[in-house]
Write an enzyme that holds these catalytic residues in place. Structure first.
Site, mmCIF file in Angstrom:
data_model
loop_
_atom_site.group_PDB
_atom_site.id
_atom_site.type_symbol
_atom_site.label_atom_id
_atom_site.label_comp_id
_atom_site.label_asym_id
_atom_site.label_seq_id
_atom_site.Cartn_x
_atom_site.Cartn_y
_atom_site.Cartn_z
ATOM 1 N N PHE A 142 0.835 -1.195 0.000
ATOM 2 C CA PHE A 142 0.000 0.000 0.000
ATOM 3 C C PHE A 142 0.877 1.254 0.000
ATOM 4 O O PHE A 142 2.096 1.178 0.156
ATOM 5 C CB PHE A 142 -0.917 0.002 1.223
ATOM 6 N N ASP A 171 7.582 -3.403 -12.143
ATOM 7 C CA ASP A 171 6.828 -4.309 -11.277
ATOM 8 C C ASP A 171 7.560 -5.634 -11.098
ATOM 9 O O ASP A 171 7.628 -6.177 -9.980
ATOM 10 C CB ASP A 171 5.442 -4.578 -11.874
#
Length: 350
Positions: free
Chosen positions: A95, A167
């Site tokens: 997060f 990523d």
């Protein structure tokens, strides 16, 4: 593979980087418990074709994990989550910085119930600094890291790659950092809070261009492996509109190739004689268009020339290389639907 057998990981990550990292860790033998709040489910569940209630990609990334839906913003849910964390080795979260702390699940909170926890935070720009809360995605990290400046077409326009480099690099960096922190814990008994930035995970790709720049050489001119500067490190179109990747970087490989294609006059004594500015690349392009990709590969097989076919995604599973490597593994969804996923890129030989 059971390298990480006995390691329990509580996984709060979503999207690609964290779930890919924990997927690989699960393949290495770790026990992964993936936590999703009903208020913030993994977006990948809805991404693409649906099979057995979730996307194919979701199943590929999470089939080997225990999936739990827990509303950890409620008192009962937080108690359930903390009980799981109490008996875990690792917690991973993805997060924005500060989110887990706001929910009472930050590192200092978790350390109170499990002092030896390895707590790994994965975010775009890291947990500290003025960019920590900036929104971003893979292309933004490519831009900030300088990598996108190396990915330009013939007009100089930056090219957006068809896969997520930041990523995936971040996933591997997370695995590396997590395992290093576990080794530290085994040696000292101490836990750690590990900060992995997706943008920073790209900087190792700068090794050659940054090395050239630091030495006073323009990477655009002297980077011999960018696919544009030389004729011996480039892609070439074949007669069937398929492509070959020619990576005959060392002069011995280029000269071997010249022997095989019966172009002895193309042989050179050093790589700088193969710069596009001095070597007629259009002749090489014309030659490769005289045969199909399969014909060229039949000719080059076993010849020590550093040439490979540019395989399309739909071709991969049917090629001998990937079949021998068992690159793609069969999996099942909870209701028995059969799918394929990507296996580990390494194996234990002894």
């Amino acid at each position: 593979m059971n390298f990480l057998s006995g390691i329990r990981i509580i996984d709060f990550t979503r999207l690609l980087p964290g779930p890919l990292a924990t997927h690989i860790l699960a393949q290495m033998g770790a026990e992964i418990i993936k936590i999703e709040s009903p208020k913030r489910m993994d977006y990948v569940r809805m991404s693409g074709a649906q099979v057995d209630g979730a996307s194919v990609l979701f199943h590929q990334l999470n089939h080997n994990k225990e999936l739990r839906k827990i509303d950890y913003n409620t008192e009962a849910g937080k108690i359930e989550v903390l009980e799981l964390i109490k008996h875990a080795d690792v917690l991973t979260e993805q997060f924005r910085p500060g989110a887990m702390q706001a929910w009472g699940l930050g590192y200092e909170d978790i350390k109170k119930v499990n002092p030896k926890i390895v707590y790994l935070s994965l975010s775009g720009y890291g947990q500290e600094g003025s960019f920590r809360n900036e929104a971003g995605h893979d292309m933004n990290y490519l831009a900030f890291s300088g990598i996108m400046s190396l990915l330009k077409d013939e007009t100089g326009k930056p090219v957006v790659p068809g896969t997520q480099f930041a990523d995936i690099s971040g996933a591997y960096m997370a695995i590396m950092a997590l395992q290093a922190a576990l080794i530290k814990r085994f040696q000292t008994g101490e836990g750690s809070w590990v900060d992995v930035s997706l943008s920073d995970s790209l900087t190792p790709y700068l090794a050659i261009p940054y090395g050239l720049q630091s030495g006073g050489l323009d990477p655009k001119q002297f980077n011999l492996i960018n696919g544009k500067t030389t004729v011996n490190y480039a892609v070439y179109q074949c007669s069937d509109d398929k492509w070959l990747a020619v990576a005959a970087m060392e002069i011995k490989f280029w000269n071997n190739l010249c022997e095989v294609i019966e172009k002895s006059d193309w042989k050179r004594s050093n790589e700088f004689e193969l710069l596009r500015s001095v070597f007629p690349k259009e002749e090489v392009e014309a030659l490769f268009k005289t045969r199909s990709q399969a014909e060229w590969m039949q000719l080059f097989q076993g010849q020590d020339v550093c040439v490979a076919p540019v395989l399309e995604i739909e071709e991969l599973e049917g090629t001998p290389y990937h079949q021998e490597k068992q690159t793609f593994l069969s999996i099942q969804t909870p209701n028995g639907e059969k799918l394929k996923t990507i296996g580990l890129p390494f194996r234990e030989l002894g």
